[in-house]
Write an enzyme that holds these catalytic residues in place. Structure first.
Site, mmCIF file in Angstrom:
data_model
loop_
_atom_site.group_PDB
_atom_site.id
_atom_site.type_symbol
_atom_site.label_atom_id
_atom_site.label_comp_id
_atom_site.label_asym_id
_atom_site.label_seq_id
_atom_site.Cartn_x
_atom_site.Cartn_y
_atom_site.Cartn_z
ATOM 1 N N HIS A 82 0.898 -1.203 -0.012
ATOM 2 C CA HIS A 82 0.069 0.091 0.058
ATOM 3 C C HIS A 82 0.875 1.154 -0.090
ATOM 4 O O HIS A 82 2.060 1.142 0.408
ATOM 5 C CB HIS A 82 -0.707 -0.059 1.381
ATOM 6 N N ASP A 118 3.572 -4.438 8.003
ATOM 7 C CA ASP A 118 2.235 -3.577 7.802
ATOM 8 C C ASP A 118 1.345 -4.579 8.101
ATOM 9 O O ASP A 118 0.931 -5.283 7.452
ATOM 10 C CB ASP A 118 2.259 -2.968 6.692
ATOM 11 N N LYS A 121 -10.148 -0.743 10.577
ATOM 12 C CA LYS A 121 -10.222 -1.893 9.618
ATOM 13 C C LYS A 121 -10.464 -3.229 10.732
ATOM 14 O O LYS A 121 -10.486 -4.241 10.364
ATOM 15 C CB LYS A 121 -8.749 -2.088 9.062
ATOM 16 N N GLN A 159 -4.166 -5.006 7.066
ATOM 17 C CA GLN A 159 -5.010 -5.928 6.290
ATOM 18 C C GLN A 159 -4.867 -7.333 7.364
ATOM 19 O O GLN A 159 -5.519 -8.140 6.869
ATOM 20 C CB GLN A 159 -4.774 -6.241 4.820
ATOM 21 N N CYS A 201 -4.769 2.158 -3.948
ATOM 22 C CA CYS A 201 -3.558 2.799 -3.156
ATOM 23 C C CYS A 201 -2.185 1.768 -3.230
ATOM 24 O O CYS A 201 -1.581 1.858 -2.406
ATOM 25 C CB CYS A 201 -3.873 3.047 -1.553
HETATM 26 N N1 7TS Z 1 -1.410 -0.692 4.490
HETATM 27 C C1 7TS Z 1 -2.372 -1.569 4.111
HETATM 28 C C2 7TS Z 1 -1.927 -2.575 3.721
HETATM 29 C C3 7TS Z 1 -3.616 -1.106 3.887
HETATM 30 O O1 7TS Z 1 -4.450 -1.811 3.323
HETATM 31 C C4 7TS Z 1 -3.915 0.393 4.037
HETATM 32 C C5 7TS Z 1 -5.372 0.933 4.094
HETATM 33 C C6 7TS Z 1 -2.823 1.061 4.969
HETATM 34 C C7 7TS Z 1 -1.506 0.504 5.080
HETATM 35 C C8 7TS Z 1 -3.260 2.390 5.428
HETATM 36 O O2 7TS Z 1 -3.968 2.538 6.542
HETATM 37 P P1 7TS Z 1 -4.794 3.653 6.977
HETATM 38 O O3 7TS Z 1 -5.762 3.391 8.153
HETATM 39 O O4 7TS Z 1 -3.819 4.649 7.594
HETATM 40 O O5 7TS Z 1 -5.398 4.472 5.939
HETATM 41 N N2 7TS Z 1 -6.069 0.263 2.998
HETATM 42 C C9 7TS Z 1 -7.097 0.452 2.246
HETATM 43 C C10 7TS Z 1 -7.766 0.051 1.390
HETATM 44 O O6 7TS Z 1 -7.325 -1.153 0.910
HETATM 45 N N3 7TS Z 1 -8.667 0.600 0.889
HETATM 46 O O7 7TS Z 1 -8.878 1.641 1.776
HETATM 47 C C11 7TS Z 1 -7.811 1.741 2.330
#
Ligand code: 7TS
Length: 411
Positions: free
Chosen positions: A126, A203, A229, A206, A369
């Site tokens: 991501h 990370d 999430k 997910q 992303c």
């Molecule tokens: N890393 C991964 C693997 C992610 O899927 C996401 C967000 C992030 C980092 C960033 O997380 P945040 O909570 O700081 O935004 N992924 C997604 C997605 O797949 N669709 O919308 C957000």
């Protein structure tokens, strides 16, 4: 021994699931973007705002002491979720995964990396686990290297061995791709990093909400994840860091609550973890995230992971029988979580997403992303169905029937 989830009891806890969209019961398959929130989390949030909405760490009065205790309890719930050392104070509240990665890049990376050092990541990340490393490389003079992917977006142990060399100082990889649901060989990556003395970041955006995690078993230095999430609120997340790493990390935000003593000449910092939590924190968010962690532990992360693996097998099998579906990811079921990305031959993913929406089915379309992974696949985007504990095989049947109808309309 696998107990299965009582899905109807689970679903009853999520008010959004009882909504209708465009005249159909909502099928929510956008859990990769964010999860829905269950009653216990909603109640914890409301309880804070309704019954004790005061600041923490300040008042000598009883209510502030109570709020502080709830906040501390939330940190303890997250610690238990990831099995961090009970005594070490290794969980920091942040705004989410993105902020956590940036804190490590700036607070740890700028202090420890320089020309000649290598940062290693992968092309499937991501953007939140890639752009901060690009910036760190630029500012520190370190070199950024990527573990190459197979054509289908997987990582072989040979590629890991070849990329993580003696100059690697920091290795940052995702525990699960937000596009394909692929779970890279994290143990091999961590072992290769350890062998050359590199610091590691996982990370878990997910992963932590979908699988059991034990940071002490894994032996990673940093683990980052987001509340929203994992059935928790938005605007809150966590940075787990081994105590030694926290000791050698600079704060990136300065101000109230993170200091020990301030004079006109300068300041000293509070103890860890407060040192890394400047300003009034997202108190309700932390309490909600802590309650979400408790909720997931009550249900059982093993059960959730098994359920999602089952859903993945069903969708991969059902969609695999449609010859116009192009799925992404070449890893076997055993290396996949509950995310399925695909395209319909010759059809733009947004068109598929809009037509699914017409049938009450929520998915995400686009590059998720993860533009470098799209470049790797040679596409501009995918349609992504991503599952969570409350999704069902019946919903997948509705989804597949909708995809068949859409193919009929568009071709
Ligand atoms: N890393 C991964 C693997 C992610 O899927 C996401 C967000 C992030 C980092 C960033 O997380 P945040 O909570 O700081 O935004 N992924 C997604 C997605 O797949 N669709 O919308 C957000």
């Amino acid at each position: 021994m696998t107990e299965t989830l009582d899905i109807s009891a689970v679903r009853a806890q999520f008010p959004v699931l009882s909504r209708e969209m465009r005249g159909h019961p909502l099928v929510y398959f956008d859990n990769g973007a964010t999860s829905l929130k269950p009653e216990p989390v909603l109640q914890a949030l409301e309880a804070y705002y309704r019954d004790y909405s005061v600041n923490i760490h300040r008042g000598v009065y009883e209510l502030s002491g109570y709020a502080t205790a709830q906040y501390d309890q939330a940190r303890e719930s997250l610690r238990r979720l990831i099995h961090a050392d009970p005594a070490a104070g290794e969980v920091i509240f942040t705004r989410g995964t993105t902020e956590s990665v940036n804190m490590v890049a700036t607070g740890w990376g700028l202090r420890h990396l320089g020309p000649g050092d290598e940062i290693v990541t992968t092309p499937l990340e991501h953007h939140s686990n890639m752009v901060p490393w690009q910036e760190l490389a630029k500012r520190s003079g370190a070199t950024l290297r990527y573990i190459p992917l197979t054509a289908g977006g997987s990582i072989t142990t040979e590629a890991v061995q070849e990329t993580i060399g003696p100059r690697a100082r920091l290795v940052a990889v995702s525990a699960m791709s937000n596009v394909t649901g692929y779970t890279p060989p994290v143990e091999a990556i961590l072992a290769a990093a350890r062998a050359v003395g590199a610091v590691t970041l996982l990370d878990g955006a997910q992963y932590v909400s979908h699988h059991p995690v034990d940071v002490q078993d894994l032996g990673c230095d940093f683990l980052v994840f987001s509340g929203h999430k994992m059935c928790g609120p938005t605007g809150i997340g966590a940075l787990y860091a081994r105590r030694e790493r926290l000791e050698e990390m600079d704060p990136v935000l300065f101000g109230g609550d993170m200091i020990e003593r301030v004079t006109l000449e300068g300041s000293t910092w509070a103890r860890i973890p407060e040192k890394f939590e400047a300003g009034t924190p997202n108190i309700a968010g932390a309490i909600g995230m802590g309650r979400a962690a408790e909720y997931l532990m009550e249900i059982g992360l093993d059960q959730i992971a098994d359920h999602e693996r089952r859903l993945f097998r069903v969708i991969a099998d059902r969609m695999g029988s449609l010859d116009y579906v192009v799925p992404y990811g070449d890893a076997p079921d055993t290396e996949r979580g509950g995310i399925y990305s695909f395209n319909l031959e010759g059809v733009h993913p947004h068109d598929v997403g809009s037509l699914l929406d017409q049938q009450g089915i929520a998915v995400r379309t686009g590059f998720h992303c993860a533009q470098p992974l799209m470049d790797h696949f040679g596409i501009s985007g995918t349609v992504r169905a991503s599952f969570y504990l409350y999704n069902t095989e019946d919903e997948i049947e509705r989804f597949v029937a909708a995809v068949e109808r859409i193919h009929g309309i568009l071709t």
